[in-house]
Design a protein around this motif. Structure first.
Motif, PDB file in Angstrom:
ATOM      1  N   PHE A 113      -4.963  11.555  17.630  1.00 27.55           N
ATOM      2  CA  PHE A 113      -5.005  11.178  16.216  1.00 27.55           C
ATOM      3  C   PHE A 113      -4.800  12.462  15.412  1.00 27.55           C
ATOM      4  CE2 PHE A 113      -6.780   7.769  13.324  1.00 27.55           C
ATOM      5  CZ  PHE A 113      -6.413   8.406  12.148  1.00 27.55           C
ATOM      6  N   TYR A 114      -3.681  12.553  14.700  1.00 28.12           N
ATOM      7  CA  TYR A 114      -3.383  13.761  13.927  1.00 28.12           C
ATOM      8  C   TYR A 114      -3.789  13.573  12.464  1.00 28.12           C
ATOM      9  CZ  TYR A 114      -0.629  15.449  17.845  1.00 28.12           C
ATOM     10  OH  TYR A 114      -0.238  15.887  19.090  1.00 28.12           O
ATOM     11  N   VAL A 115      -4.510  14.571  11.927  1.00 27.78           N
ATOM     12  CA  VAL A 115      -4.805  14.608  10.491  1.00 27.78           C
ATOM     13  C   VAL A 115      -3.927  15.707   9.891  1.00 27.78           C
ATOM     14  CG1 VAL A 115      -6.557  15.088   8.746  1.00 27.78           C
ATOM     15  CG2 VAL A 115      -7.138  13.717  10.763  1.00 27.78           C
ATOM     16  N   THR A 116      -3.126  15.331   8.869  1.00 31.11           N
ATOM     17  CA  THR A 116      -2.089  16.256   8.391  1.00 31.11           C
ATOM     18  C   THR A 116      -2.591  17.319   7.427  1.00 31.11           C
ATOM     19  OG1 THR A 116      -1.476  14.734   6.608  1.00 31.11           O
ATOM     20  CG2 THR A 116      -0.227  14.592   8.685  1.00 31.11           C
ATOM     21  N   HIS A 117      -3.593  16.975   6.603  1.00 31.12           N
ATOM     22  CA  HIS A 117      -4.122  17.977   5.662  1.00 31.12           C
ATOM     23  C   HIS A 117      -5.534  17.586   5.261  1.00 31.12           C
ATOM     24  CE1 HIS A 117      -2.250  14.981   3.051  1.00 31.12           C
ATOM     25  NE2 HIS A 117      -2.842  15.484   1.993  1.00 31.12           N
ATOM     26  N   ASP A 118      -6.164  18.420   4.421  1.00 29.68           N
ATOM     27  CA  ASP A 118      -7.603  18.266   4.238  1.00 29.68           C
ATOM     28  C   ASP A 118      -8.013  17.510   2.973  1.00 29.68           C
ATOM     29  OD1 ASP A 118      -7.018  20.161   2.356  1.00 29.68           O
ATOM     30  OD2 ASP A 118      -8.205  21.771   3.249  1.00 29.68           O
ATOM     31  N   HIS A 119      -7.147  16.639   2.473  1.00 31.05           N
ATOM     32  CA  HIS A 119      -7.531  15.812   1.326  1.00 31.05           C
ATOM     33  C   HIS A 119      -8.248  14.543   1.821  1.00 31.05           C
ATOM     34  CE1 HIS A 119      -4.266  17.744  -1.480  1.00 31.05           C
ATOM     35  NE2 HIS A 119      -5.299  18.532  -1.240  1.00 31.05           N
ATOM     36  N   PRO A 120      -9.307  14.110   1.080  1.00 31.79           N
ATOM     37  CA  PRO A 120     -10.177  13.036   1.584  1.00 31.79           C
ATOM     38  C   PRO A 120      -9.470  11.701   1.840  1.00 31.79           C
ATOM     39  CG  PRO A 120     -10.727  13.603  -0.699  1.00 31.79           C
ATOM     40  CD  PRO A 120      -9.810  14.664  -0.191  1.00 31.79           C
TER      41      PRO A 120
ATOM     42  N   PRO B  39     -18.075  17.335   5.207  1.00 37.52           N
ATOM     43  CA  PRO B  39     -19.417  16.839   4.881  1.00 37.52           C
ATOM     44  C   PRO B  39     -19.665  16.716   3.376  1.00 37.52           C
ATOM     45  CG  PRO B  39     -19.520  18.509   6.607  1.00 37.52           C
ATOM     46  CD  PRO B  39     -18.107  18.496   6.099  1.00 37.52           C
ATOM     47  N   HIS B  40     -19.134  17.668   2.605  1.00 38.48           N
ATOM     48  CA  HIS B  40     -19.281  17.623   1.148  1.00 38.48           C
ATOM     49  C   HIS B  40     -18.568  16.403   0.561  1.00 38.48           C
ATOM     50  CE1 HIS B  40     -19.168  18.760  -3.053  1.00 38.48           C
ATOM     51  NE2 HIS B  40     -17.854  18.634  -3.010  1.00 38.48           N
ATOM     52  N   GLU B  41     -17.322  16.171   1.021  1.00 38.49           N
ATOM     53  CA  GLU B  41     -16.546  15.022   0.531  1.00 38.49           C
ATOM     54  C   GLU B  41     -17.252  13.711   0.882  1.00 38.49           C
ATOM     55  OE1 GLU B  41     -14.006  14.715  -1.371  1.00 38.49           O
ATOM     56  OE2 GLU B  41     -13.036  16.662  -1.380  1.00 38.49           O
ATOM     57  N   LEU B  42     -17.764  13.626   2.111  1.00 37.06           N
ATOM     58  CA  LEU B  42     -18.425  12.402   2.554  1.00 37.06           C
ATOM     59  C   LEU B  42     -19.633  12.103   1.664  1.00 37.06           C
ATOM     60  CD1 LEU B  42     -18.539  10.131   4.715  1.00 37.06           C
ATOM     61  CD2 LEU B  42     -20.140  11.577   5.977  1.00 37.06           C
ATOM     62  N   GLU B  43     -20.441  13.113   1.438  1.00 36.63           N
ATOM     63  CA  GLU B  43     -21.657  12.924   0.643  1.00 36.63           C
ATOM     64  C   GLU B  43     -21.313  12.529  -0.796  1.00 36.63           C
ATOM     65  OE1 GLU B  43     -25.525  15.545  -0.689  1.00 36.63           O
ATOM     66  OE2 GLU B  43     -24.278  16.306   0.927  1.00 36.63           O
ATOM     67  N   GLU B  44     -20.361  13.247  -1.369  1.00 41.28           N
ATOM     68  CA  GLU B  44     -19.978  12.981  -2.761  1.00 41.28           C
ATOM     69  C   GLU B  44     -19.397  11.582  -2.938  1.00 41.28           C
ATOM     70  OE1 GLU B  44     -17.692  15.961  -5.427  1.00 41.28           O
ATOM     71  OE2 GLU B  44     -16.192  14.491  -4.811  1.00 41.28           O
ATOM     72  N   LYS B  45     -18.476  11.195  -2.046  1.00 45.97           N
ATOM     73  CA  LYS B  45     -17.818   9.892  -2.197  1.00 45.97           C
ATOM     74  C   LYS B  45     -18.775   8.741  -1.859  1.00 45.97           C
ATOM     75  CE  LYS B  45     -13.901  11.795  -3.440  1.00 45.97           C
ATOM     76  NZ  LYS B  45     -14.206  13.245  -3.512  1.00 45.97           N
ATOM     77  N   GLN B  46     -19.674   8.949  -0.909  1.00 45.08           N
ATOM     78  CA  GLN B  46     -20.696   7.924  -0.630  1.00 45.08           C
ATOM     79  C   GLN B  46     -21.561   7.715  -1.870  1.00 45.08           C
ATOM     80  OE1 GLN B  46     -22.714   9.498   2.806  1.00 45.08           O
ATOM     81  NE2 GLN B  46     -21.644   8.142   4.226  1.00 45.08           N
ATOM     82  N   HIS B  47     -21.912   8.798  -2.526  1.00 47.45           N
ATOM     83  CA  HIS B  47     -22.728   8.736  -3.735  1.00 47.45           C
ATOM     84  C   HIS B  47     -21.988   7.956  -4.828  1.00 47.45           C
ATOM     85  CE1 HIS B  47     -25.741   9.967  -6.625  1.00 47.45           C
ATOM     86  NE2 HIS B  47     -24.788  10.405  -7.433  1.00 47.45           N
TER      87      HIS B  47
END
Ligand SMILES: [Zn+2]
Length: 272
Positions: free
Chosen positions: A75-82, A112-120
């Motif tokens: 599984f390839y992830v191309t870049h670091d945008h959420p 981890p920062h993106e996950l927490e922020e978007k979950q919120h």
């Protein structure tokens, strides 16, 4: 296994079928960023590219992969945008995830920062966990399941570093966010390098099918329109006296483009 549906369904496309190799694309609905993620179906395995934003579309992408009844080997992830890694967290916890070394490193920090922020902000629309890269892909050529893959590192486009995957035998480039197809592009600065990369795709006669990160599978003329869009957005940005005026001007010129919510998100960066 399908989670409770809360949003309209994504759409899947069979992009190419050579008899030996098939390529499938899943695109989330236009108001939900029109995120495009892809499956290269080889004779005995599946290679996946990018993981959606919303958990539901991550699961729908998994359901599409499972329907093909072959193991997911990479599984390839191309870049670091959420919108390219957040949605896959729950649905792809059991697969090996690959990225360029600097993207692997970046995701370990921003993930981890993106996950927490978007979950919120969005609660249960967001996955419960992350599935981050544990493996590294280096630029170069590889043969997987009898098919040739070219991995390229492209700098200074929609994001500072992005992975582009080319399938020379199929004439397919998986360009992801270098090409937004009839969708509002995520612009955070000058677009000179970005346009150069689009021009290089346009000029490469070995490839005629371009898989974008947002929108349906595309052809060469769609690249021309994406370059025009970047010029137009640059022009409107220079004239606008603030984010509201800028967005309005862009929507007036491109009323039917997908992913208009991306404008709000990047305006926070652009007008900071
Ligand atoms: Zn994107």
């Amino acid at each position: 296994m399908t989670t409770n549906t809360q949003l309209p369904h994504a759409t899947s496309y069979l992009v190419k079928d050579t008899g030996r190799v098939k390529v499938h694309t899943l695109v989330s609905p236009a108001p939900m960023f029109a995120n495009a993620t892809h499956i290269i179906e080889l004779p005995n395995e599946l290679i996946l590219v990018d993981g959606q934003f919303f958990a539901q579309y991550g699961q729908e992408f998994r359901d599409l992969a499972d329907s093909l009844q072959k193991p997911i080997s990479r599984f390839y992830v191309t870049h670091d945008h959420p919108d390219h890694f957040l949605g896959m967290g729950d649905a792809f916890a059991d697969v090996p995830v690959y990225a360029l070394p600097e993207i692997k490193e970046s995701l370990a920090t921003v993930g981890p920062h993106e996950l927490e922020e978007k979950q919120h902000q969005m609660g249960s629309l967001i996955a419960n966990r992350l599935s981050l890269p544990t493996e590294v892909v280096e630029p170069g050529e590889e043969t997987i399941g009898g098919a040739r893959f070219l991995f390229e590192r492209v700098l200074d486009t929609e994001s500072p570093v992005a992975l582009v995957i080319k399938l020379p035998e199929l004439g397919i480039v998986i360009a992801q966010d270098i090409l937004y197809h009839d969708a509002h592009a995520f612009i955070t600065g000058p677009v000179t390098g970005w346009k150069k990369a689009l021009q290089a795709l346009r000029d490469d006669d070995d490839y005629d099918l371009i898989l974008p990160g947002h929108g349906k599978p595309a052809g060469k003329s769609d690249i021309d329109r994406a370059m025009d869009y970047l010029d137009k957005a640059t022009e409107l940005l220079a004239q606008a006296d603030g984010p509201v005026a800028y967005k309005q001007a862009l929507l007036t010129v491109y009323p039917d483009y997908a992913a208009d919510k991306l404008i709000d998100i990047y305006c926070r960066i652009l007008f900071r």
